[in-house]
Design a protein around this motif. Sequence first.
Motif, mmCIF file in Angstrom:
data_model
loop_
_atom_site.group_PDB
_atom_site.id
_atom_site.type_symbol
_atom_site.label_atom_id
_atom_site.label_comp_id
_atom_site.label_asym_id
_atom_site.label_seq_id
_atom_site.Cartn_x
_atom_site.Cartn_y
_atom_site.Cartn_z
ATOM 1 N N VAL A 307 0.838 -1.198 0.000
ATOM 2 C CA VAL A 307 0.000 0.000 0.000
ATOM 3 C C VAL A 307 0.873 1.248 0.000
ATOM 4 C CG1 VAL A 307 -1.663 1.331 1.345
ATOM 5 C CG2 VAL A 307 -1.969 -1.131 1.098
ATOM 6 N N ALA A 308 1.883 1.266 0.868
ATOM 7 C CA ALA A 308 2.762 2.433 0.974
ATOM 8 C C ALA A 308 3.531 2.664 -0.319
ATOM 9 C CB ALA A 308 3.729 2.257 2.143
ATOM 10 N N ALA A 309 4.052 1.597 -0.920
ATOM 11 C CA ALA A 309 4.829 1.731 -2.149
ATOM 12 C C ALA A 309 3.978 2.267 -3.296
ATOM 13 C CB ALA A 309 5.440 0.386 -2.535
ATOM 14 N N ARG A 310 2.669 1.999 -3.250
ATOM 15 C CA ARG A 310 1.758 2.495 -4.290
ATOM 16 C C ARG A 310 1.351 3.948 -4.065
ATOM 17 N NH1 ARG A 310 -1.531 -1.797 -6.073
ATOM 18 N NH2 ARG A 310 -0.207 -3.609 -6.474
ATOM 19 N N GLY A 311 1.744 4.527 -2.949
ATOM 20 C CA GLY A 311 1.374 5.908 -2.680
ATOM 21 C C GLY A 311 0.273 6.071 -1.661
ATOM 22 N N GLY A 312 -0.219 4.970 -1.072
ATOM 23 C CA GLY A 312 -1.252 5.058 -0.061
ATOM 24 C C GLY A 312 -0.669 5.122 1.343
ATOM 25 N N ASP A 313 -1.535 5.352 2.302
ATOM 26 C CA ASP A 313 -1.126 5.416 3.702
ATOM 27 C C ASP A 313 -1.759 4.245 4.446
ATOM 28 O OD1 ASP A 313 0.396 7.859 3.601
ATOM 29 O OD2 ASP A 313 -1.518 8.905 3.357
ATOM 30 N N ALA A 314 -0.923 3.386 5.017
ATOM 31 C CA ALA A 314 -1.389 2.188 5.717
ATOM 32 C C ALA A 314 -1.055 2.302 7.199
ATOM 33 C CB ALA A 314 -0.747 0.938 5.131
ATOM 34 N N LEU A 315 -1.969 1.834 8.030
ATOM 35 C CA LEU A 315 -1.760 1.786 9.470
ATOM 36 C C LEU A 315 -1.959 0.351 9.928
ATOM 37 C CD1 LEU A 315 -1.492 2.916 12.369
ATOM 38 C CD2 LEU A 315 -3.948 3.413 12.287
ATOM 39 N N LEU A 316 -0.926 -0.226 10.543
ATOM 40 C CA LEU A 316 -0.982 -1.590 11.048
ATOM 41 C C LEU A 316 -0.860 -1.557 12.564
ATOM 42 C CD1 LEU A 316 -0.942 -4.671 10.731
ATOM 43 C CD2 LEU A 316 1.521 -4.517 10.286
ATOM 44 N N LEU A 317 -1.895 -2.051 13.244
ATOM 45 C CA LEU A 317 -1.877 -2.145 14.705
ATOM 46 C C LEU A 317 -1.709 -3.603 15.100
ATOM 47 C CD1 LEU A 317 -4.527 0.112 14.062
ATOM 48 C CD2 LEU A 317 -3.567 0.719 16.275
ATOM 49 N N ILE A 318 -0.762 -3.870 15.997
ATOM 50 C CA ILE A 318 -0.400 -5.243 16.370
ATOM 51 C C ILE A 318 -0.473 -5.402 17.881
ATOM 52 C CG2 ILE A 318 1.367 -7.032 16.212
ATOM 53 C CD1 ILE A 318 2.658 -5.171 13.991
ATOM 54 N N ASP A 319 -1.230 -6.389 18.325
ATOM 55 C CA ASP A 319 -1.297 -6.720 19.743
ATOM 56 C C ASP A 319 -1.125 -8.240 19.858
ATOM 57 O OD1 ASP A 319 -1.701 -6.479 22.482
ATOM 58 O OD2 ASP A 319 -3.892 -6.626 22.306
ATOM 59 N N CYS A 320 0.034 -8.739 20.288
ATOM 60 C CA CYS A 320 1.218 -7.996 20.667
ATOM 61 C C CYS A 320 2.427 -8.703 20.060
ATOM 62 C CB CYS A 320 1.342 -7.929 22.180
ATOM 63 S SG CYS A 320 1.621 -9.520 22.959
ATOM 64 N N LEU A 321 3.628 -8.143 20.269
ATOM 65 C CA LEU A 321 4.844 -8.700 19.677
ATOM 66 C C LEU A 321 5.608 -9.634 20.614
ATOM 67 C CD1 LEU A 321 6.301 -5.577 17.810
ATOM 68 C CD2 LEU A 321 5.133 -7.546 16.816
ATOM 69 N N ASP A 322 5.128 -9.822 21.816
ATOM 70 C CA ASP A 322 5.896 -10.588 22.801
ATOM 71 C C ASP A 322 6.037 -12.061 22.448
ATOM 72 O OD1 ASP A 322 6.274 -8.312 24.275
ATOM 73 O OD2 ASP A 322 4.585 -8.687 25.618
ATOM 74 N N GLY A 323 5.080 -12.614 21.693
ATOM 75 C CA GLY A 323 5.151 -14.027 21.347
ATOM 76 C C GLY A 323 5.856 -14.310 20.040
ATOM 77 N N VAL A 324 6.387 -13.273 19.410
ATOM 78 C CA VAL A 324 7.086 -13.409 18.132
ATOM 79 C C VAL A 324 8.588 -13.420 18.394
ATOM 80 C CG1 VAL A 324 7.429 -12.341 15.859
ATOM 81 C CG2 VAL A 324 5.204 -12.205 16.982
ATOM 82 N N HIS A 325 9.334 -14.141 17.555
ATOM 83 C CA HIS A 325 10.796 -14.108 17.688
ATOM 84 C C HIS A 325 11.283 -12.662 17.599
ATOM 85 C CE1 HIS A 325 11.153 -18.398 17.613
ATOM 86 N NE2 HIS A 325 10.590 -18.508 16.431
ATOM 87 N N PRO A 326 12.220 -12.249 18.452
ATOM 88 C CA PRO A 326 12.675 -10.853 18.458
ATOM 89 C C PRO A 326 13.121 -10.351 17.095
ATOM 90 C CG PRO A 326 13.501 -11.993 20.392
ATOM 91 C CD PRO A 326 12.850 -13.041 19.532
ATOM 92 N N HIS A 327 13.815 -11.188 16.331
ATOM 93 C CA HIS A 327 14.248 -10.740 15.011
ATOM 94 C C HIS A 327 13.057 -10.463 14.107
ATOM 95 C CE1 HIS A 327 16.506 -10.381 11.295
ATOM 96 N NE2 HIS A 327 15.728 -11.303 10.762
ATOM 97 N N ALA A 328 12.039 -11.317 14.148
ATOM 98 C CA ALA A 328 10.851 -11.112 13.331
ATOM 99 C C ALA A 328 10.122 -9.840 13.750
ATOM 100 C CB ALA A 328 9.916 -12.314 13.433
ATOM 101 N N ALA A 329 10.095 -9.568 15.052
ATOM 102 C CA ALA A 329 9.440 -8.355 15.538
ATOM 103 C C ALA A 329 10.187 -7.104 15.066
ATOM 104 C CB ALA A 329 9.362 -8.378 17.055
ATOM 105 N N ARG A 330 11.518 -7.121 15.173
ATOM 106 C CA ARG A 330 12.299 -5.956 14.717
ATOM 107 C C ARG A 330 12.181 -5.772 13.209
ATOM 108 N NH1 ARG A 330 15.858 -7.801 18.830
ATOM 109 N NH2 ARG A 330 16.975 -9.105 17.339
ATOM 110 N N LYS A 331 12.155 -6.874 12.476
ATOM 111 C CA LYS A 331 12.011 -6.787 11.028
ATOM 112 C C LYS A 331 10.679 -6.159 10.651
ATOM 113 C CE LYS A 331 11.969 -9.668 6.858
ATOM 114 N NZ LYS A 331 12.057 -11.069 6.341
ATOM 115 N N ALA A 332 9.632 -6.540 11.365
ATOM 116 C CA ALA A 332 8.313 -5.960 11.092
ATOM 117 C C ALA A 332 8.305 -4.469 11.399
ATOM 118 C CB ALA A 332 7.249 -6.682 11.913
ATOM 119 N N LEU A 333 8.827 -4.097 12.565
ATOM 120 C CA LEU A 333 8.845 -2.680 12.928
ATOM 121 C C LEU A 333 9.670 -1.851 11.954
ATOM 122 C CD1 LEU A 333 9.263 -2.980 16.809
ATOM 123 C CD2 LEU A 333 7.289 -2.039 15.598
#
Length: 411
Positions: A307-333
């Motif tokens: 969406v962002a690359a096409r010129g739109g504005d995207a909002l992603l809300l995530i609850d929560c990142l604690d159960g994700v591998h730290p590297h995957a969480a940092r990559k997402a952020l």
Amino acid sequence: MTVLERSELEASPLADLHAIADQLGLDGFRRLRKGDLVDAILTHEGEGAGDAGAPEPEEPRGRRGVAARRRRDGRSSTARSRRSERAAPAQADVEEQQELDREDGAAGERAVAEGVVELLGNGSAFLRVHPPEPSDEDVYISAAQVRRCELVSGDSVSGPVRTPRRSERYPSLVRVETINGEPAESVSDGARYEDLPVAYPSTRLVLGVADQTLEAIEWLTPLGLGSRATIVGAARSGKTETMHAILAALAGRDELAVTLVLLGVRPEEIARAQEGPVAPAAALTFAASADVQGQALERAVEEGRRVAARGGDALLLIDCLDGVHPHAARKALASARNLREAGSLTIVATAARPFGGESTVIALDVALTSTGRRPILDLLASGTLEPELLVGEDGARAIAQARATALESAG
């Protein structure tokens, strides 16, 4: 019941085999290579290759035929299984797309379908011919095509289709010809997302809600288009409630594509969110593994990037990142950014503590939450980089003064 012949299965495209395996209830069939999948289907049906006698008892998960073939090959079934599971998803997409490409090259005149894309949780999609409602005329789009053409929900797409085959309910899109009225090649052949020039957020997200905590967040730790934000704090500090309050304040805005992802939460929280202003794109309880949560997170982030690359504005809300591998969480952020020459991807996620690299940290005070005092913002532990871009120079000075006052009170 129709007898499944090996020759017919081997000649069928992978998408057809997946449909058959799904109807038979085979577990884990999407991880299998095509040959292994054929074996598993035949084993489940009790029809081995050249087996004219009574079928052998079925072993769990429909994998006896696969294991038997591995033993005949004289290879280590355990090692090969691990390699297969790592390579199978990508291999399955490749084989499915190769099959569509062969059909495309051999096709004469085909019917052309037009509609609106609706992404599914597994990465594939449907072309809704009569949006937004589903219909029997809808067209299946493979996950490989979704990735190759960087499709997002809401895209208007057209292309030739092939009619459904045995065990298929829907026709399949052979090729994406146009996306939002433009040739598919010109839309998807752009610069890599990571290579697009970026800037600090400069357009403030106006919450506009008469809530003391949200007012404190809006003016003391402001969010902007492209913010990379975490809402952090101890258990029961109000992280989930604060994120859902932000969601309610921003949902329904036509200029903002809002997505909610729930990872590792309570079943009751999923039920509540499904009745909220934005239904979760993915909802996993704390029973889901870190890998499964990471895969759901990656799919949601990927759609926001498109969406962002096409010129739109995207909002992603995530609850929560604690159960994700730290590297995957940092990559997402790290995918959150304000693109200078395109749109933006804003990510707001809850977590026990910051991961590093955020442009905004919203820290909550469990002592304030537990005693019912508002706002529950821990101002000294919170902050936004370059706040003057969002609230102006006077606003930035007001933030500094508020932090100084809070520091004096704490001392």
